[in-house]
Design a protein around this motif. Sequence first.
Motif, PDB file in Angstrom:
ATOM      1  N   ALA A 221     -44.842  18.232   8.159  1.00 52.75           N
ATOM      2  CA  ALA A 221     -43.453  17.878   8.456  1.00 52.75           C
ATOM      3  C   ALA A 221     -43.293  16.362   8.545  1.00 52.75           C
ATOM      4  O   ALA A 221     -42.311  15.790   8.049  1.00 52.75           O
ATOM      5  CB  ALA A 221     -43.015  18.545   9.754  1.00 52.75           C
ATOM      6  N   THR A 222     -44.259  15.694   9.162  1.00 58.88           N
ATOM      7  CA  THR A 222     -44.195  14.237   9.263  1.00 58.88           C
ATOM      8  C   THR A 222     -44.363  13.587   7.894  1.00 58.88           C
ATOM      9  O   THR A 222     -43.706  12.570   7.576  1.00 58.88           O
ATOM     10  CB  THR A 222     -45.282  13.728  10.231  1.00 58.88           C
ATOM     11  N   ARG A 223     -45.228  14.150   7.058  1.00 56.82           N
ATOM     12  CA  ARG A 223     -45.407  13.611   5.707  1.00 56.82           C
ATOM     13  C   ARG A 223     -44.099  13.761   4.887  1.00 56.82           C
ATOM     14  O   ARG A 223     -43.730  12.852   4.117  1.00 56.82           O
ATOM     15  CB  ARG A 223     -46.568  14.323   5.019  1.00 56.82           C
ATOM     16  N   ALA A 224     -43.426  14.869   5.081  1.00 56.29           N
ATOM     17  CA  ALA A 224     -42.144  15.069   4.395  1.00 56.29           C
ATOM     18  C   ALA A 224     -41.108  14.055   4.869  1.00 56.29           C
ATOM     19  O   ALA A 224     -40.305  13.533   4.069  1.00 56.29           O
ATOM     20  CB  ALA A 224     -41.648  16.491   4.633  1.00 56.29           C
ATOM     21  N   GLN A 225     -41.120  13.759   6.177  1.00 56.31           N
ATOM     22  CA  GLN A 225     -40.197  12.742   6.678  1.00 56.31           C
ATOM     23  C   GLN A 225     -40.497  11.384   6.059  1.00 56.31           C
ATOM     24  O   GLN A 225     -39.577  10.615   5.736  1.00 56.31           O
ATOM     25  CB  GLN A 225     -40.304  12.663   8.205  1.00 56.31           C
ATOM     26  N   LEU A 226     -41.785  11.077   5.879  1.00 51.71           N
ATOM     27  CA  LEU A 226     -42.159   9.813   5.249  1.00 51.71           C
ATOM     28  C   LEU A 226     -41.655   9.757   3.809  1.00 51.71           C
ATOM     29  O   LEU A 226     -41.101   8.727   3.364  1.00 51.71           O
ATOM     30  CB  LEU A 226     -43.675   9.638   5.300  1.00 51.71           C
ATOM     31  N   GLU A 227     -41.841  10.838   3.073  1.00 49.23           N
ATOM     32  CA  GLU A 227     -41.385  10.852   1.692  1.00 49.23           C
ATOM     33  C   GLU A 227     -39.866  10.719   1.605  1.00 49.23           C
ATOM     34  O   GLU A 227     -39.328  10.031   0.728  1.00 49.23           O
ATOM     35  CB  GLU A 227     -41.839  12.147   1.012  1.00 49.23           C
ATOM     36  N   GLY A 228     -39.175  11.358   2.533  1.00 46.37           N
ATOM     37  CA  GLY A 228     -37.719  11.217   2.551  1.00 46.37           C
ATOM     38  C   GLY A 228     -37.298   9.802   2.856  1.00 46.37           C
ATOM     39  O   GLY A 228     -36.344   9.269   2.259  1.00 46.37           O
ATOM     40  N   ALA A 229     -38.006   9.168   3.793  1.00 40.31           N
ATOM     41  CA  ALA A 229     -37.680   7.782   4.138  1.00 40.31           C
ATOM     42  C   ALA A 229     -37.960   6.855   2.977  1.00 40.31           C
ATOM     43  O   ALA A 229     -37.200   5.890   2.723  1.00 40.31           O
ATOM     44  CB  ALA A 229     -38.499   7.362   5.364  1.00 40.31           C
ATOM     45  N   GLN A 230     -39.014   7.116   2.220  1.00 40.47           N
ATOM     46  CA  GLN A 230     -39.320   6.287   1.051  1.00 40.47           C
ATOM     47  C   GLN A 230     -38.237   6.419  -0.021  1.00 40.47           C
ATOM     48  O   GLN A 230     -37.866   5.447  -0.678  1.00 40.47           O
ATOM     49  CB  GLN A 230     -40.695   6.691   0.500  1.00 40.47           C
ATOM     50  N   ALA A 231     -37.739   7.642  -0.191  1.00 44.08           N
ATOM     51  CA  ALA A 231     -36.646   7.841  -1.153  1.00 44.08           C
ATOM     52  C   ALA A 231     -35.395   7.093  -0.712  1.00 44.08           C
ATOM     53  O   ALA A 231     -34.674   6.505  -1.544  1.00 44.08           O
ATOM     54  CB  ALA A 231     -36.358   9.331  -1.294  1.00 44.08           C
ATOM     55  N   GLN A 232     -35.144   7.079   0.574  1.00 41.76           N
ATOM     56  CA  GLN A 232     -33.984   6.351   1.090  1.00 41.76           C
ATOM     57  C   GLN A 232     -34.142   4.854   0.868  1.00 41.76           C
ATOM     58  O   GLN A 232     -33.153   4.141   0.581  1.00 41.76           O
ATOM     59  CB  GLN A 232     -33.817   6.642   2.583  1.00 41.76           C
ATOM     60  N   VAL A 233     -35.371   4.357   0.972  1.00 40.18           N
ATOM     61  CA  VAL A 233     -35.608   2.929   0.731  1.00 40.18           C
ATOM     62  C   VAL A 233     -35.292   2.567  -0.717  1.00 40.18           C
ATOM     63  O   VAL A 233     -34.647   1.537  -1.008  1.00 40.18           O
ATOM     64  CB  VAL A 233     -37.060   2.559   1.080  1.00 40.18           C
TER      65      VAL A 233
ATOM     66  N   LEU B  55     -28.507  -1.720   5.561  1.00 41.34           N
ATOM     67  CA  LEU B  55     -28.948  -0.383   5.204  1.00 41.34           C
ATOM     68  C   LEU B  55     -30.341  -0.406   4.579  1.00 41.34           C
ATOM     69  O   LEU B  55     -31.176   0.468   4.823  1.00 41.34           O
ATOM     70  CB  LEU B  55     -27.957   0.257   4.242  1.00 41.34           C
ATOM     71  N   ARG B  56     -30.609  -1.433   3.760  1.00 40.27           N
ATOM     72  CA  ARG B  56     -31.943  -1.561   3.150  1.00 40.27           C
ATOM     73  C   ARG B  56     -33.011  -1.787   4.212  1.00 40.27           C
ATOM     74  O   ARG B  56     -34.075  -1.133   4.213  1.00 40.27           O
ATOM     75  CB  ARG B  56     -31.933  -2.708   2.153  1.00 40.27           C
ATOM     76  N   ASP B  57     -32.756  -2.713   5.122  1.00 40.65           N
ATOM     77  CA  ASP B  57     -33.742  -3.008   6.173  1.00 40.65           C
ATOM     78  C   ASP B  57     -33.979  -1.803   7.079  1.00 40.65           C
ATOM     79  O   ASP B  57     -35.106  -1.530   7.499  1.00 40.65           O
ATOM     80  CB  ASP B  57     -33.265  -4.198   6.997  1.00 40.65           C
ATOM     81  N   SER B  58     -32.916  -1.059   7.390  1.00 43.54           N
ATOM     82  CA  SER B  58     -33.045   0.125   8.234  1.00 43.54           C
ATOM     83  C   SER B  58     -33.895   1.195   7.553  1.00 43.54           C
ATOM     84  O   SER B  58     -34.749   1.842   8.190  1.00 43.54           O
ATOM     85  CB  SER B  58     -31.669   0.676   8.584  1.00 43.54           C
ATOM     86  N   ALA B  59     -33.675   1.359   6.256  1.00 41.78           N
ATOM     87  CA  ALA B  59     -34.462   2.349   5.522  1.00 41.78           C
ATOM     88  C   ALA B  59     -35.928   1.960   5.475  1.00 41.78           C
ATOM     89  O   ALA B  59     -36.832   2.818   5.590  1.00 41.78           O
ATOM     90  CB  ALA B  59     -33.900   2.504   4.108  1.00 41.78           C
ATOM     91  N   GLN B  60     -36.212   0.681   5.308  1.00 41.89           N
ATOM     92  CA  GLN B  60     -37.598   0.224   5.306  1.00 41.89           C
ATOM     93  C   GLN B  60     -38.257   0.436   6.678  1.00 41.89           C
ATOM     94  O   GLN B  60     -39.435   0.798   6.765  1.00 41.89           O
ATOM     95  CB  GLN B  60     -37.648  -1.249   4.906  1.00 41.89           C
ATOM     96  N   ALA B  61     -37.492   0.222   7.756  1.00 47.56           N
ATOM     97  CA  ALA B  61     -38.024   0.477   9.106  1.00 47.56           C
ATOM     98  C   ALA B  61     -38.323   1.955   9.300  1.00 47.56           C
ATOM     99  O   ALA B  61     -39.324   2.321   9.934  1.00 47.56           O
ATOM    100  CB  ALA B  61     -37.031  -0.011  10.154  1.00 47.56           C
ATOM    101  N   ASP B  62     -37.473   2.828   8.743  1.00 46.05           N
ATOM    102  CA  ASP B  62     -37.718   4.266   8.853  1.00 46.05           C
ATOM    103  C   ASP B  62     -39.020   4.649   8.153  1.00 46.05           C
ATOM    104  O   ASP B  62     -39.753   5.531   8.617  1.00 46.05           O
ATOM    105  CB  ASP B  62     -36.538   5.041   8.247  1.00 46.05           C
ATOM    106  N   VAL B  63     -39.304   3.996   7.035  1.00 49.10           N
ATOM    107  CA  VAL B  63     -40.555   4.273   6.326  1.00 49.10           C
ATOM    108  C   VAL B  63     -41.754   3.874   7.180  1.00 49.10           C
ATOM    109  O   VAL B  63     -42.743   4.612   7.292  1.00 49.10           O
ATOM    110  CB  VAL B  63     -40.575   3.534   4.966  1.00 49.10           C
ATOM    111  N   ARG B  64     -41.669   2.694   7.762  1.00 48.54           N
ATOM    112  CA  ARG B  64     -42.793   2.248   8.600  1.00 48.54           C
ATOM    113  C   ARG B  64     -42.988   3.188   9.799  1.00 48.54           C
ATOM    114  O   ARG B  64     -44.129   3.515  10.170  1.00 48.54           O
ATOM    115  CB  ARG B  64     -42.550   0.817   9.082  1.00 48.54           C
ATOM    116  N   ARG B  65     -41.893   3.605  10.418  1.00 49.05           N
ATOM    117  CA  ARG B  65     -42.000   4.509  11.566  1.00 49.05           C
ATOM    118  C   ARG B  65     -42.602   5.848  11.156  1.00 49.05           C
ATOM    119  O   ARG B  65     -43.486   6.390  11.852  1.00 49.05           O
ATOM    120  CB  ARG B  65     -40.618   4.704  12.187  1.00 49.05           C
ATOM    121  N   ALA B  66     -42.134   6.414  10.059  1.00 53.68           N
ATOM    122  CA  ALA B  66     -42.670   7.697   9.590  1.00 53.68           C
ATOM    123  C   ALA B  66     -44.142   7.571   9.221  1.00 53.68           C
ATOM    124  O   ALA B  66     -44.947   8.492   9.461  1.00 53.68           O
ATOM    125  CB  ALA B  66     -41.853   8.199   8.407  1.00 53.68           C
ATOM    126  N   ASN B  67     -44.518   6.446   8.649  1.00 53.61           N
ATOM    127  CA  ASN B  67     -45.917   6.230   8.268  1.00 53.61           C
ATOM    128  C   ASN B  67     -46.808   6.154   9.509  1.00 53.61           C
ATOM    129  O   ASN B  67     -47.915   6.723   9.537  1.00 53.61           O
ATOM    130  CB  ASN B  67     -46.029   4.954   7.447  1.00 53.61           C
TER     131      ASN B  67
END
Length: 311
Positions: free
Chosen positions: A90-102, A132-144
């Motif tokens: 589930a966490t890996r899926a959240q990371l992939e979703g965050a990467q797509a958002q980035v 929005l770009r910076d927020s999406a990048q932060a979401d990727v780091r958090r999910a990772n």
Amino acid sequence: MCLSNCSDKNNQQALGTLERDRVVLKATAAEIILAEPIREGSFVKKSDLLVQLDDTQAQANLKKAEAKLANAKAIQIKLRRGARAEDIEATRAQLEGAQAQVIQAIANFNRVATLSKEKMIGQAEVDNARSLRDSAQADVRRANQNLLALTNGTRPEDLQAADAQVAEAEANIAIENHTLKQLSITATRDGFLDRLPKHIGERTAINDPLAILLVGSSPYARVYIPEPARTTLSIGQTLNVHVDGYEKSFAGKLRWISQDPAFTPYYGLNARDRALLMYLAEIDLPETAKDLPSGLPVQVDIHPNLRSEPL
């Protein structure tokens, strides 16, 4: 002459009583007495139940401690096993979703930046796209980081803390078990149940005597040795013991004699008065005297030339 002979005769005997060691069992909690299953005067063996106090609260405290131990062990097992595979996926899926958002946020920012250069949109839209770009990048780091926390396993410090909580819970159960056991007053030695000072239904106070035992396989004679005879006695010496109401005497062994007189200190007395001093002594009796009751008067021959054979 008569006075002298009478005095010498008295000095050849020590007077006292038959005794047994007294063991006083006291209350460790203020609870109501529920049962006294053994009657006074009965012979009891070690571990026999003498008094039962109300243990309702102690039982509840024990169950509470057991529940805390179960919780601590569950946490310990959870930490040792690590994250579930489902949680990792589930966490890996959240990371992939965050990467797509980035990817989408970066593409959107680039379009907005191009339009801004052509003076087709305002600066506010550029700032919003950048945010929005910076927020999406932060979401990727958090999910990772969340994924790493699950895949790297539990930290040693957390495992040590869980082990300590389990040990503490086990210690609390031992304490509660001991407290519960103390509410059942049992005989600590073989002997006779002399007294039960409290009655069923009474509430005790802490340190109240609940049962008094007279212990020892045989009684002993506690006598007062006249001062003139003190130097003729030594520990282990066999002495003749006469018990009131018994024709035969018993061969007792001197086990203890006080070093201090029972009355006025010797240095405050003259030579004649010092002869009146008494020294407390205890004399073990043989197994044949085991049925004698405590409190009977006794006389002990202490003349150095007197010896008796065991009966």
